[in-house]
Design a protein around this motif. Structure first.
Motif, PDB file in Angstrom:
ATOM      1  N   GLU A  14      46.089  35.725   7.270  1.00  0.00           N
ATOM      2  CA  GLU A  14      47.368  36.448   7.244  1.00  0.00           C
ATOM      3  C   GLU A  14      47.871  36.665   8.687  1.00  0.00           C
ATOM      4  O   GLU A  14      47.127  36.516   9.652  1.00  0.00           O
ATOM      5  N   ILE A  15      49.179  36.982   8.787  1.00  0.00           N
ATOM      6  CA  ILE A  15      49.760  37.260  10.107  1.00  0.00           C
ATOM      7  C   ILE A  15      49.108  38.516  10.672  1.00  0.00           C
ATOM      8  O   ILE A  15      48.924  39.502   9.955  1.00  0.00           O
TER       9      ILE A  15
ATOM     10  N   THR B  48      48.524  41.997  12.438  1.00  0.00           N
ATOM     11  CA  THR B  48      49.381  43.186  12.614  1.00  0.00           C
ATOM     12  C   THR B  48      49.457  43.542  14.099  1.00  0.00           C
ATOM     13  O   THR B  48      48.565  43.192  14.869  1.00  0.00           O
TER      14      THR B  48
ATOM     15  N   ARG C  67      55.016  27.816  16.623  1.00  0.00           N
ATOM     16  CA  ARG C  67      54.819  28.622  15.403  1.00  0.00           C
ATOM     17  C   ARG C  67      54.838  27.717  14.170  1.00  0.00           C
ATOM     18  O   ARG C  67      54.006  27.859  13.261  1.00  0.00           O
TER      19      ARG C  67
ATOM     20  N   GLY D 105      51.267  27.874  12.009  1.00  0.00           N
ATOM     21  CA  GLY D 105      51.275  28.795  10.863  1.00  0.00           C
ATOM     22  C   GLY D 105      51.005  30.209  11.324  1.00  0.00           C
ATOM     23  O   GLY D 105      51.623  30.678  12.291  1.00  0.00           O
ATOM     24  N   ASN D 106      50.070  30.896  10.674  1.00  0.00           N
ATOM     25  CA  ASN D 106      49.831  32.319  10.952  1.00  0.00           C
ATOM     26  C   ASN D 106      48.827  32.580  12.078  1.00  0.00           C
ATOM     27  O   ASN D 106      48.437  33.731  12.297  1.00  0.00           O
ATOM     28  N   LYS D 107      48.409  31.537  12.769  1.00  0.00           N
ATOM     29  CA  LYS D 107      47.491  31.787  13.880  1.00  0.00           C
ATOM     30  C   LYS D 107      48.182  32.673  14.936  1.00  0.00           C
ATOM     31  O   LYS D 107      49.412  32.795  14.954  1.00  0.00           O
TER      32      LYS D 107
ATOM     33  N   ASP E 205      53.343  36.867  18.746  1.00  0.00           N
ATOM     34  CA  ASP E 205      52.551  38.022  18.304  1.00  0.00           C
ATOM     35  C   ASP E 205      52.236  38.953  19.472  1.00  0.00           C
ATOM     36  O   ASP E 205      51.951  40.135  19.286  1.00  0.00           O
TER      37      ASP E 205
END
Ligand SMILES: C=C1C=NC(C(F)(F)F)=NC1=N
Ligand SMILES: [Mg+2]
Length: 217
Positions: A2-3, A5, A106, A110-112, A133
């Motif tokens: 998952e992304i 936080t 991005r 992906g969500n890395k 991020d």
């Protein structure tokens, strides 16, 4: 995956060690063992500059360091080389302004975790808009590590961005030591990123511990 936080990203940025084979005189794996023991919270593999490894040699060292990081639950970030990051299934990528756009990276990762180096307000807002991020701001103090580094900018940009209400996780970089790290944290950074203060220290573990104490106050 998952992304990540912002809260988790802030925790990871506390003592962010960056290393490549050209940043140390002893075995990089030995430096890594001691830095992990000393309490680093995040790692970036940055194989760059005069004498940097290439191809298979670079891949093998990255893989060996990644394995060590995984054994100690330290996320493993790759600088610039998105293909290497993907082939190793690294935890993330860090890119500079002269690399491909954050949006393009991005798309590929992906969500890395995606980190972006910024030197101005405009670059900061652009990187956020493109899905970064965290941001790397620097060089805060003068550095000899990065061959084409800009002049030391101090903590002004960190303070400005926080004053403007920017809440994105951010880390200072450039000439940071246990002595000046408190200034970077006081300016509003979530952590400090370090190469030489750890990689060329007489005692890597002791130097890392001192940085952790300086950051955690
Ligand atoms: C040039 C750089 C600037 N900042 C960072 C980080 F600390 F990760 F944000 N890494 C780099 N390689
Ligand atoms: Mg975010």
């Amino acid at each position: 995956m998952e992304i990540i936080t912002d809260a988790k990203m802030r925790e990871l940025l506390k003592v962010y060690f960056i290393l490549g084979s050209t940043n140390c005189t002893q075995d990089p794996l030995e430096v890594m063992h001691q830095a992990i023991e000393g309490g680093i919270t995040l790692f970036q593999y940055r194989e760059k500059g005069t004498g940097a490894l290439l191809g298979e040699d670079k891949y093998k060292l990255a893989q060996a360091i990644q394995k060590l990081c995984q054994q100690h639950q330290i996320p493993f970030i790759v600088n610039d080389d998105v293909d290497l990051a993907l082939s190793l299934n690294a935890d993330g990528v860090h890119i500079g302004q002269e690399d491909e756009s954050a949006a393009a990276v991005r798309e590929k990762i992906g969500n890395k975790i995606l980190g972006v180096s910024v030197h101005t307000r405009e670059q900061a807002y652009e990187a956020i808009q493109q899905g970064a991020d965290y941001l790397g701001l620097g060089p805060v103090f003068s550095t000899t590590t990065k061959e084409d580094a800009k002049a030391a900018a101090g903590t002004a940009l960190i303070q400005t961005l926080r004053k403007e209400g920017l809440t994105i996780p951010l880390v200072g970089i450039g000439g940071i030591t246990a002595e000046n790290a408190p200034l970077v944290m006081a300016a509003g950074a979530d952590g400090v990123s370090v190469i030489t203060a750890i990689s060329l220290a007489d005692s890597v573990i002791h130097s890392t511990q001192k940085l952790c104490q300086a950051v955690y106050g």
